[in-house]
Write a protein that holds these residues in place. Structure first.
Motif, PDB file in Angstrom:
ATOM      1  N   ALA A   1      -8.829  12.288  -2.311  1.00 34.34           N
ATOM      2  CA  ALA A   1      -9.402  11.212  -3.121  1.00 34.34           C
ATOM      3  C   ALA A   1     -10.837  11.523  -3.547  1.00 34.34           C
ATOM      4  N   LYS A   2     -11.634  12.059  -2.618  1.00 40.04           N
ATOM      5  CA  LYS A   2     -13.029  12.370  -2.953  1.00 40.04           C
ATOM      6  C   LYS A   2     -13.113  13.397  -4.073  1.00 40.04           C
ATOM      7  N   GLU A   3     -12.268  14.447  -3.978  1.00 38.53           N
ATOM      8  CA  GLU A   3     -12.291  15.487  -5.011  1.00 38.53           C
ATOM      9  C   GLU A   3     -11.831  14.932  -6.362  1.00 38.53           C
ATOM     10  N   LEU A   4     -10.839  14.038  -6.328  1.00 34.80           N
ATOM     11  CA  LEU A   4     -10.363  13.430  -7.565  1.00 34.80           C
ATOM     12  C   LEU A   4     -11.451  12.593  -8.221  1.00 34.80           C
ATOM     13  N   PHE A   5     -12.051  11.699  -7.441  1.00 32.25           N
ATOM     14  CA  PHE A   5     -13.104  10.846  -7.998  1.00 32.25           C
ATOM     15  C   PHE A   5     -14.295  11.693  -8.448  1.00 32.25           C
TER      16      PHE A   5
ATOM     17  N   ALA B   1      -1.615  18.870 -11.467  1.00 35.29           N
ATOM     18  CA  ALA B   1      -1.470  17.637 -10.689  1.00 35.29           C
ATOM     19  C   ALA B   1      -0.661  17.821  -9.408  1.00 35.29           C
ATOM     20  N   ASP B   2       0.140  18.892  -9.327  1.00 38.37           N
ATOM     21  CA  ASP B   2       0.879  19.121  -8.083  1.00 38.37           C
ATOM     22  C   ASP B   2      -0.046  19.484  -6.932  1.00 38.37           C
ATOM     23  N   ARG B   3      -1.342  19.725  -7.220  1.00 34.83           N
ATOM     24  CA  ARG B   3      -2.325  20.017  -6.173  1.00 34.83           C
ATOM     25  C   ARG B   3      -2.823  18.758  -5.465  1.00 34.83           C
ATOM     26  N   LEU B   4      -2.472  17.592  -5.991  1.00 34.67           N
ATOM     27  CA  LEU B   4      -2.890  16.345  -5.350  1.00 34.67           C
ATOM     28  C   LEU B   4      -2.233  16.207  -3.985  1.00 34.67           C
ATOM     29  N   LYS B   5      -2.999  15.784  -3.003  1.00 32.24           N
ATOM     30  CA  LYS B   5      -2.414  15.480  -1.702  1.00 32.24           C
ATOM     31  C   LYS B   5      -1.489  14.266  -1.846  1.00 32.24           C
TER      32      LYS B   5
ATOM     33  N   ALA C   1      -1.389   7.888  -4.555  1.00 34.09           N
ATOM     34  CA  ALA C   1      -1.550   6.430  -4.535  1.00 34.09           C
ATOM     35  C   ALA C   1      -2.814   6.013  -5.297  1.00 34.09           C
ATOM     36  N   GLU C   2      -3.878   6.834  -5.192  1.00 34.38           N
ATOM     37  CA  GLU C   2      -5.112   6.547  -5.925  1.00 34.38           C
ATOM     38  C   GLU C   2      -4.860   6.657  -7.441  1.00 34.38           C
ATOM     39  N   VAL C   3      -4.114   7.673  -7.831  1.00 38.17           N
ATOM     40  CA  VAL C   3      -3.788   7.860  -9.246  1.00 38.17           C
ATOM     41  C   VAL C   3      -2.945   6.695  -9.753  1.00 38.17           C
ATOM     42  N   ARG C   4      -1.991   6.302  -8.941  1.00 36.68           N
ATOM     43  CA  ARG C   4      -1.128   5.169  -9.290  1.00 36.68           C
ATOM     44  C   ARG C   4      -1.959   3.902  -9.463  1.00 36.68           C
ATOM     45  N   ASP C   5      -2.943   3.700  -8.587  1.00 33.60           N
ATOM     46  CA  ASP C   5      -3.784   2.504  -8.672  1.00 33.60           C
ATOM     47  C   ASP C   5      -4.670   2.515  -9.919  1.00 33.60           C
ATOM     48  N   ILE C   6      -5.130   3.707 -10.328  1.00 35.66           N
ATOM     49  CA  ILE C   6      -5.925   3.798 -11.554  1.00 35.66           C
ATOM     50  C   ILE C   6      -5.101   3.295 -12.729  1.00 35.66           C
TER      51      ILE C   6
END
Length: 279
Positions: free
Chosen positions: A104-108, A149-153, A158-163
């Motif tokens: 999540a931190k890396e995504l944000f 995107a397959d690199r997402l944990k 869930a964070e992406v879904r919430d966005i």
């Protein structure tokens, strides 16, 4: 400290040949990447535009070297940010490439960096999430494109879904068939990104047309190389398998090698020299 043997070899061979300013300029041009308005890219952009306008999400899938990254980044470039003095910039489309094992931190952090906001890694996830949501709203973002995107944990999906759910913006996941395998493990994620645009390999007239465009608009050598001639096309087709990324790499390298030889075009011998390295 240099190896004495390497020093001796270097002395025996002497300095590398010095290229003329004209050749050096041409090589620098060939090393620059640019956007080519291919028909298949335009179709992909029309699909992305439909998702952006309807605020729907989906995924762009295809094998490596099929042009997914170039097409998605070019779509972002076509949606230019606008800046009004004293106000946050309006950024219609965000395009990010994420690292391995992206949490999540890396995504944000990737989203904030793209929008040129300072990222403090020591902050808690909840704080970074709140800042990211605030900045996305402030910049009036309409689409978020996440490449690799397959690199997402698993938990980060869930964070992406919430966005998507909370901000009501289009979120596009980009990747290979591995992405399909990953998101199908979570029904809630898969249902939100069910719409899919697939990038395929080029063949037949599409491949020949693309090679011709590359010769005329990308290579732009002093003399035509006639790359669509039967023997040239056979050599390129066998080496690339129809992958536009491989075709781009081979043709740029062949063009540079030809110029260094003092040639004004790519000849069959030089093309075969390069393609042999990609088998």
């Amino acid at each position: 400290m240099s190896d004495p043997t390497a020093t001796t070899v270097a002395q025996q061979l002497g300095n590398l040949p010095v290229m003329t300013a004209e050749v050096q300029e041409a090589i620098e041009r060939l090393n620059r990447k640019g956007f080519i308005p291919l028909h298949q890219v335009q179709i992909a952009h029309d699909w992305l535009e439909g998702k952006r306008q309807s605020r729907q999400s989906g995924r762009v899938v295809g094998e490596s070297r099929t042009g997914k990254t170039m097409a998605c980044d070019a779509y972002r470039l076509r949606n230019k940010p606008q800046q009004i003095a004293g106000k946050p910039p309006t950024v219609p489309v965000i395009y990010i490439q994420i690292p391995q094992e992206c949490g999540a931190k890396e995504l944000f952090g990737a989203i904030l960096s793209h929008l040129k906001y300072q990222v403090t890694r020591e902050r808690r996830i909840a704080e970074m999430r709140a800042q990211t949501i605030h900045v996305i709203k402030g910049c009036r973002v309409e689409m978020l494109i996440i490449d690799e995107a397959d690199r997402l944990k698993p938990k980060t999906f869930a964070e992406v879904r919430d966005i998507f759910d909370n901000l009501q913006i289009s979120v596009i996941l980009v990747g290979t068939d591995r992405l399909d395998a990953v998101i199908k493990r979570d029904e809630q994620v898969y249902n939100r990104f069910r719409a899919c645009y697939r990038f395929g390999k080029l063949s037949g007239e599409d491949f020949e047309r693309t090679v011709k465009i590359w010769e005329q608009q990308v290579l732009r050598l002093p003399t035509p190389s006639n790359l669509t001639e039967k023997t040239m096309m056979k050599t390129l087709g066998e080496a690339t398998g129809g992958y536009i990324g491989l075709m781009d790499m081979i043709l740029r390298e062949a063009a540079i090698r030809s110029l260094k030889k003092g040639l004004a075009k790519i000849d069959l011998k030089t093309l075969k020299e390069v393609t042999e390295e990609y088998k």
